[in-house]
Design a protein around this motif. Structure first.
Motif, PDB file in Angstrom:
ATOM      1  N   UNK A   5       0.472  -1.669  -0.180  1.00  0.00           N
ATOM      2  CA  UNK A   5       0.302   0.390  -0.073  1.00  0.00           C
ATOM      3  C   UNK A   5       1.294   1.198  -0.152  1.00  0.00           C
ATOM      4  N   UNK A   6       0.700   2.529   0.538  1.00  0.00           N
ATOM      5  CA  UNK A   6       1.597   3.137   0.425  1.00  0.00           C
ATOM      6  C   UNK A   6       2.268   3.367   1.731  1.00  0.00           C
ATOM      7  N   UNK A   7       2.386   2.737   2.184  1.00  0.00           N
ATOM      8  CA  UNK A   7       2.853   3.150   3.274  1.00  0.00           C
ATOM      9  C   UNK A   7       3.865   1.067   3.828  1.00  0.00           C
ATOM     10  N   UNK A   8       3.905   0.435   3.418  1.00  0.00           N
ATOM     11  CA  UNK A   8       4.043  -0.260   4.116  1.00  0.00           C
ATOM     12  C   UNK A   8       4.115  -1.319   2.372  1.00  0.00           C
ATOM     13  N   UNK A   9       4.449  -2.674   2.791  1.00  0.00           N
ATOM     14  CA  UNK A   9       5.079  -4.054   1.401  1.00  0.00           C
ATOM     15  C   UNK A   9       5.233  -4.854   1.985  1.00  0.00           C
ATOM     16  N   UNK A  10       5.820  -5.973   0.811  1.00  0.00           N
ATOM     17  CA  UNK A  10       5.590  -7.057   1.666  1.00  0.00           C
ATOM     18  C   UNK A  10       5.965  -8.118   0.543  1.00  0.00           C
ATOM     19  N   UNK A  11       7.152  -9.282  -0.460  1.00  0.00           N
ATOM     20  CA  UNK A  11       7.150  -9.907  -0.726  1.00  0.00           C
ATOM     21  C   UNK A  11       5.617 -11.060  -1.286  1.00  0.00           C
ATOM     22  N   UNK A  12       5.495 -11.460  -1.644  1.00  0.00           N
ATOM     23  CA  UNK A  12       4.649 -12.668  -1.624  1.00  0.00           C
ATOM     24  C   UNK A  12       5.157 -13.763  -0.870  1.00  0.00           C
ATOM     25  N   UNK A  13       4.534 -14.389  -0.105  1.00  0.00           N
ATOM     26  CA  UNK A  13       5.212 -15.619   1.781  1.00  0.00           C
ATOM     27  C   UNK A  13       6.348 -16.996   0.481  1.00  0.00           C
ATOM     28  N   UNK A  14       5.387 -16.506  -0.548  1.00  0.00           N
ATOM     29  CA  UNK A  14       6.396 -17.844  -1.415  1.00  0.00           C
ATOM     30  C   UNK A  14       7.503 -17.461  -2.065  1.00  0.00           C
ATOM     31  N   UNK A  15       7.657 -15.790  -2.792  1.00  0.00           N
ATOM     32  CA  UNK A  15       8.821 -15.727  -3.355  1.00  0.00           C
ATOM     33  C   UNK A  15       9.707 -15.350  -2.045  1.00  0.00           C
ATOM     34  N   UNK A  16       9.692 -14.057  -1.212  1.00  0.00           N
ATOM     35  CA  UNK A  16      10.331 -14.338   0.048  1.00  0.00           C
ATOM     36  C   UNK A  16       9.639 -13.729   1.220  1.00  0.00           C
ATOM     37  N   UNK A  17      10.572 -13.449   2.156  1.00  0.00           N
ATOM     38  CA  UNK A  17       9.711 -12.997   3.418  1.00  0.00           C
ATOM     39  C   UNK A  17      10.089 -12.077   3.400  1.00  0.00           C
ATOM     40  N   UNK A  18      10.631 -11.128   2.850  1.00  0.00           N
ATOM     41  CA  UNK A  18      10.801  -9.650   3.334  1.00  0.00           C
ATOM     42  C   UNK A  18       9.771  -8.881   3.280  1.00  0.00           C
ATOM     43  N   UNK A  19       9.770  -7.871   4.009  1.00  0.00           N
ATOM     44  CA  UNK A  19       8.757  -6.585   3.936  1.00  0.00           C
ATOM     45  C   UNK A  19      10.113  -5.228   4.899  1.00  0.00           C
ATOM     46  N   UNK A  20       8.653  -4.621   3.834  1.00  0.00           N
ATOM     47  CA  UNK A  20       9.337  -3.160   3.864  1.00  0.00           C
ATOM     48  C   UNK A  20       8.519  -2.272   4.374  1.00  0.00           C
ATOM     49  N   UNK A  21       9.108  -1.079   4.880  1.00  0.00           N
ATOM     50  CA  UNK A  21       7.597   0.574   5.176  1.00  0.00           C
ATOM     51  C   UNK A  21       8.636   1.468   4.576  1.00  0.00           C
ATOM     52  N   UNK A  22       8.060   2.067   4.450  1.00  0.00           N
ATOM     53  CA  UNK A  22       8.287   3.266   3.677  1.00  0.00           C
ATOM     54  C   UNK A  22       9.157   4.478   4.486  1.00  0.00           C
ATOM     55  N   UNK A  23       8.732   5.077   5.754  1.00  0.00           N
ATOM     56  CA  UNK A  23       9.369   4.891   6.607  1.00  0.00           C
ATOM     57  C   UNK A  23       9.202   4.787   8.131  1.00  0.00           C
ATOM     58  N   UNK A  24       9.873   4.134   9.035  1.00  0.00           N
ATOM     59  CA  UNK A  24       9.573   4.074  10.669  1.00  0.00           C
ATOM     60  C   UNK A  24       8.567   4.559  11.310  1.00  0.00           C
ATOM     61  N   UNK A  25       6.990   4.674  10.706  1.00  0.00           N
ATOM     62  CA  UNK A  25       5.948   5.849  12.027  1.00  0.00           C
ATOM     63  C   UNK A  25       5.725   4.643  11.949  1.00  0.00           C
ATOM     64  N   UNK A  26       4.709   5.294  13.458  1.00  0.00           N
ATOM     65  CA  UNK A  26       3.159   3.933  14.136  1.00  0.00           C
ATOM     66  C   UNK A  26       2.521   3.867  12.936  1.00  0.00           C
ATOM     67  N   UNK A  27       2.266   4.478  11.671  1.00  0.00           N
ATOM     68  CA  UNK A  27       1.324   4.296  10.971  1.00  0.00           C
ATOM     69  C   UNK A  27       1.880   3.229   9.797  1.00  0.00           C
ATOM     70  N   UNK A  28       3.131   3.544   9.578  1.00  0.00           N
ATOM     71  CA  UNK A  28       3.986   2.234   8.615  1.00  0.00           C
ATOM     72  C   UNK A  28       3.662   1.416   8.895  1.00  0.00           C
ATOM     73  N   UNK A  29       3.849   0.835  10.212  1.00  0.00           N
ATOM     74  CA  UNK A  29       4.284  -0.699  10.748  1.00  0.00           C
ATOM     75  C   UNK A  29       1.871  -0.960  10.909  1.00  0.00           C
ATOM     76  N   UNK A  30       1.758  -0.111  11.255  1.00  0.00           N
ATOM     77  CA  UNK A  30       0.741  -0.309  11.372  1.00  0.00           C
ATOM     78  C   UNK A  30      -0.600  -1.098  10.069  1.00  0.00           C
ATOM     79  N   UNK A  31       0.384  -0.422   8.494  1.00  0.00           N
ATOM     80  CA  UNK A  31      -0.050  -0.625   7.742  1.00  0.00           C
ATOM     81  C   UNK A  31       0.464  -2.248   7.757  1.00  0.00           C
ATOM     82  N   UNK A  32       1.679  -2.012   7.346  1.00  0.00           N
ATOM     83  CA  UNK A  32       2.408  -3.399   7.207  1.00  0.00           C
ATOM     84  C   UNK A  32       1.628  -4.463   8.281  1.00  0.00           C
ATOM     85  N   UNK A  33       1.259  -4.779   9.242  1.00  0.00           N
ATOM     86  CA  UNK A  33       0.076  -5.516  10.045  1.00  0.00           C
ATOM     87  C   UNK A  33      -1.248  -6.174   9.267  1.00  0.00           C
TER      88      UNK A  33
END
Length: 229
Positions: free
Chosen positions: A27-55
């Motif tokens: 989404x606009x704040x977070x992202x992740x690879x599909x689980x069978x591709x890779x386990x890695x995720x990220x956020x655009x910046x380490x903000x509470x809102x971004x980690x909520x989106x990653x959740x």
């Protein structure tokens, strides 16, 4: 390293928003690879809102891995576990001459052998669809896959070398270095700079990569994240 390398401070984010957007969800704040591709995720910046989106991108019984420049902050609904620290290395120069006569491209038919080799050699995460992230090379002995290496994260101007592994019985024969040099040559020919990540504790691997011409660029914290609720 200069500002031309700035996107490497958050490579997962930039890969998922450019060349590998088809291999993940975001989404606009977070992202992740599909689980069978890779386990890695990220956020655009380490903000509470971004980690909520990653959740919301993490399955209830799942976990992702995230690399950050600083330790993770306290989060409202995610639980972090420390995996270790990473060293990021880059190789802007051309590789030395090498022998590539026995290096073979690996494709979809090779996935079972690749999964078997990575399960025993343990180079890092490798799943059923990891091969879709880039080009992979291997070496076979009487049909048995004994060594492999390939491309993982790809973002504008940079391609990561990963899954470098050699069967224990075949180590010490310069197989890893030759595969990495072949990948470096191809990456550079496409106008990109090769980079890689290695656990900071793996001093022998870091020494090998430095002998091959990789330079230390940046340290990262590597953490696992799962839902608190």
């Amino acid at each position: 390293m200069h500002n031309a390398y700035a996107t490497l401070d958050n490579p997962t984010w930039h890969a998922l928003n450019t060349l590998q957007r088809h291999l993940g969800e975001r989404d606009a704040l977070s992202g992740r690879y599909l689980p069978d591709v890779a386990p890695f995720a990220s956020v655009i910046e380490p903000s509470p809102e971004a980690f909520d989106a990653l959740h919301d991108l993490i399955p209830h019984d799942g976990q992702v891995a995230i690399q950050t420049l600083a330790p993770l902050p306290a989060m409202r609904n995610l639980v972090a576990s420390e995996i270790g620290t990473l060293m990021q290395m880059v190789a802007p120069g051309a590789p030395l001459a090498y022998d590539d006569t026995d290096l073979q491209p690996l494709g979809m038919a090779d996935i079972p052998d690749m999964l078997q080799l990575t399960a025993s050699a343990r180079p890092g995460p490798f799943g059923p669809r990891t091969i879709e992230m880039g080009r992979y090379l291997g070496v076979r002995d009487n049909g048995r896959l004994i060594a492999m290496a390939g491309e993982r994260m790809r973002l504008d101007g940079f391609t990561e070398i990963s899954a470098v592994c050699v069967d224990e019985a075949y180590r010490g024969r310069q197989l890893a270095g030759r595969m990495m040099n072949a990948l470096r040559r191809d990456i550079l020919s496409r106008g990109a700079t090769p980079f890689l990540h290695v656990l900071s504790s793996n001093v022998s691997a870091i020494a090998l990569y430095e002998r091959l011409g990789f330079e230390r660029r940046q340290g990262f914290f590597l953490s696992g994240l799962r839902r608190a609720v």
